[in-house]
Write an enzyme that holds these catalytic residues in place. Structure first.
Site, PDB file in Angstrom:
ATOM      1  N   ASP A  85       0.823  -1.207   0.000  1.00 23.90           N
ATOM      2  CA  ASP A  85       0.000   0.000   0.000  1.00 23.90           C
ATOM      3  C   ASP A  85       0.862   1.263   0.000  1.00 23.90           C
ATOM      4  OD1 ASP A  85      -1.592  -2.194   0.890  1.00 23.90           O
ATOM      5  OD2 ASP A  85      -3.032  -0.806   1.762  1.00 23.90           O
ATOM      6  N   HIS A  87      -1.115   4.584  -0.692  1.00 20.58           N
ATOM      7  CA  HIS A  87      -2.137   5.521  -0.209  1.00 20.58           C
ATOM      8  C   HIS A  87      -1.716   6.986  -0.345  1.00 20.58           C
ATOM      9  CE1 HIS A  87      -5.265   2.873   1.142  1.00 20.58           C
ATOM     10  NE2 HIS A  87      -4.393   2.126   1.822  1.00 20.58           N
ATOM     11  N   ASP A 113      -3.807  -0.129  -3.860  1.00 23.04           N
ATOM     12  CA  ASP A 113      -4.067   0.950  -2.894  1.00 23.04           C
ATOM     13  C   ASP A 113      -3.077   2.098  -3.100  1.00 23.04           C
ATOM     14  OD1 ASP A 113      -6.173  -0.496  -1.951  1.00 23.04           O
ATOM     15  OD2 ASP A 113      -5.588  -0.403   0.154  1.00 23.04           O
ATOM     16  N   ASP A 116      -6.350   7.355  -1.990  1.00 19.98           N
ATOM     17  CA  ASP A 116      -7.170   7.460  -0.769  1.00 19.98           C
ATOM     18  C   ASP A 116      -6.300   7.632   0.471  1.00 19.98           C
ATOM     19  OD1 ASP A 116      -9.667   7.389  -1.954  1.00 19.98           O
ATOM     20  OD2 ASP A 116      -9.902   5.226  -1.745  1.00 19.98           O
ATOM     21  N   ARG A 117      -6.834   8.414   1.390  1.00 23.28           N
ATOM     22  CA  ARG A 117      -6.274   8.665   2.722  1.00 23.28           C
ATOM     23  C   ARG A 117      -5.028   9.542   2.700  1.00 23.28           C
ATOM     24  NH1 ARG A 117      -7.845   2.974   4.360  1.00 23.28           N
ATOM     25  NH2 ARG A 117      -9.803   3.251   5.491  1.00 23.28           N
ATOM     26  N   ASN A 145      -8.284  -2.763  -3.246  1.00 23.15           N
ATOM     27  CA  ASN A 145      -9.687  -2.455  -2.977  1.00 23.15           C
ATOM     28  C   ASN A 145      -9.987  -0.964  -3.095  1.00 23.15           C
ATOM     29  OD1 ASN A 145      -8.104  -2.363  -0.430  1.00 23.15           O
ATOM     30  ND2 ASN A 145     -10.032  -1.675   0.471  1.00 23.15           N
ATOM     31  N   HIS A 146      -8.962  -0.115  -3.042  1.00 19.88           N
ATOM     32  CA  HIS A 146      -9.182   1.330  -3.190  1.00 19.88           C
ATOM     33  C   HIS A 146      -9.128   1.792  -4.648  1.00 19.88           C
ATOM     34  CE1 HIS A 146      -9.423   2.893   0.979  1.00 19.88           C
ATOM     35  NE2 HIS A 146      -8.856   1.734   1.236  1.00 19.88           N
ATOM     36  N   HIS A 197      -3.488  -8.005  -3.778  1.00 18.16           N
ATOM     37  CA  HIS A 197      -3.652  -6.997  -2.734  1.00 18.16           C
ATOM     38  C   HIS A 197      -4.224  -7.582  -1.450  1.00 18.16           C
ATOM     39  CE1 HIS A 197      -4.206  -3.150  -0.830  1.00 18.16           C
ATOM     40  NE2 HIS A 197      -5.436  -3.507  -0.518  1.00 18.16           N
ATOM     41  N   ARG A 246     -14.571  -6.789   8.242  1.00 13.29           N
ATOM     42  CA  ARG A 246     -14.693  -5.573   7.422  1.00 13.29           C
ATOM     43  C   ARG A 246     -16.116  -5.378   6.896  1.00 13.29           C
ATOM     44  NH1 ARG A 246      -9.577  -3.590   5.438  1.00 13.29           N
ATOM     45  NH2 ARG A 246      -7.852  -5.052   5.735  1.00 13.29           N
ATOM     46  N   HIS A 273      -2.682  -4.667   2.044  1.00 18.63           N
ATOM     47  CA  HIS A 273      -4.056  -4.485   2.534  1.00 18.63           C
ATOM     48  C   HIS A 273      -4.194  -4.219   4.028  1.00 18.63           C
ATOM     49  CE1 HIS A 273      -8.343  -4.619   2.122  1.00 18.63           C
ATOM     50  NE2 HIS A 273      -8.524  -5.827   2.613  1.00 18.63           N
TER      51      HIS A 273
END
Length: 333
Positions: A85, A87, A113, A116-117, A145-146, A197, A246, A273
């Site tokens: 990740d 991000h 990923d 995001d964030r 997943n992002h 991921h 989740r 992840h």
């Protein structure tokens, strides 16, 4: 390089390849040379135009579509770096390239990923897509997943695009989402190291099932494509498969991991992840007696102070962990 038999037939050719290569090299050079922001040790001072987003996203979508959903990477690509990740940690991505070498000289698998964030998801994914388009047999990108319409609406990337481009932001976001929908979902390195991921799935009978996932696609709420980006190993034993905490996909125990590896001839599964307190120092965590490892590559994620970890597989097929420490803000005297 990627085995030619694994490329999708009728790969799209670009009309003016020389011009495309020059464009991508110029874009990459600008992003790699941009200075850090004066008021931040973690952000790069660079601006990407809406037209660059449109062009490179379209290039990337076509390139991603030319690969199988399960990318098969042979031994010629060793040594290879596997990155978890990011991000939006654009500065960390540049640090990784600085330490391990630029694509075109060094082989990479990225596990998703990208957005995001973090504050620079746009810059992160655009640099990766540009490098992939320029060196598709050196930089391989998996979907996380992002990398999805619904997730980016909730966790920041849509808002980042609106903040940077105003009323044109949603269009820029959609160009990138279109590229995301074409991303492969997993990679298999020299037939023995499986990368994705999230994790494995109760819907996999053989690895060829991954290739049967049709793209372009959104990430569904159930099924194999969902699990590859959402599922997690669970420390509790004797659970087999269970519904994930989740609220989507599954969790699985060590016995399930070992059984999957044995049935599919896999020595190691590398996934991302997750980050936990035990990963703060070292940026990685082993599972199932060394059959699976989780890595995380965004340093100081959400101010956790964690290390960034990149997994390296060398020519002797030995695994090494390469760490980057968080950048500390210098104190004013």
């Amino acid at each position: 390089m990627l085995q030619e038999s694994e490329r999708v037939e009728n790969e799209e050719e670009y009309e003016n390849d020389e011009e495309r290569v020059s464009y991508l090299k110029s874009f990459i050079a600008r992003l790699m040379a941009a200075p850090m922001k004066e008021k931040s040790k973690a952000e790069v001072d660079v601006t990407i135009t809406k037209e660059e987003i449109r062009i490179i996203s379209n290039y990337a979508a076509a390139s991603f579509a030319s690969f199988n959903t399960l990318m098969r990477i042979d031994e010629e690509c060793l040594p290879i770096q596997i990155v978890g990740d990011l991000h939006g940690h654009f500065a960390d991505l540049r640090r990784i390239f600085g330490k391990h070498g630029s694509p075109g000289m060094t082989h990479y698998v990225f596990l998703g990923d990208y957005v995001d964030r973090g504050r620079q998801g746009l810059e992160t994914v655009m640099l990766l897509m540009a490098y992939h388009c320029l060196y598709p047999d050196y930089l391989f990108m998996c979907r996380g997943n992002h990398e999805d319409y619904n997730t980016t609406l909730t966790y920041g990337f849509y808002d980042e695009c609106k903040m940077k481009y105003g009323e044109k932001g949603p269009l820029a976001w959609l160009h990138i989402i279109n590229a995301f929908n074409h991303l492969p979902l997993a990679a298999l390195i020299f037939g023995k190291v499986l990368c994705m991921h999230g994790g494995i799935s109760p819907h996999i009978r053989t690895l060829e099932d991954i290739d049967n996932i049709q793209r372009p696609t959104f990430i569904p709420s159930y099924g194999l494509a969902c699990d590859l980006v959402w599922s997690d190993p669970e420390a509790t034993t004797n659970i087999g498969w269970s519904l994930s905490a989740r609220g989507i996909s599954f969790s699985f125990d060590d016995v399930t991991i070992e059984k999957f590896c044995e049935e599919n001839g896999i020595d190691l599964i590398v996934r991302a992840h997750q980050i936990s307190s035990e990963m703060v120092t070292g940026g990685h965590k082993w599972h199932a007696n060394g059959h699976m490892v989780t890595i995380f590559s965004a340093a100081n994620y959400l101010s956790m102070g964690n290390d960034s970890c990149v997994l390296r597989i060398d020519e002797q097929k030995t695994v090494q962990f390469c760490l980057l420490r968080p950048v500390r803000k210098s104190r004013k005297h």
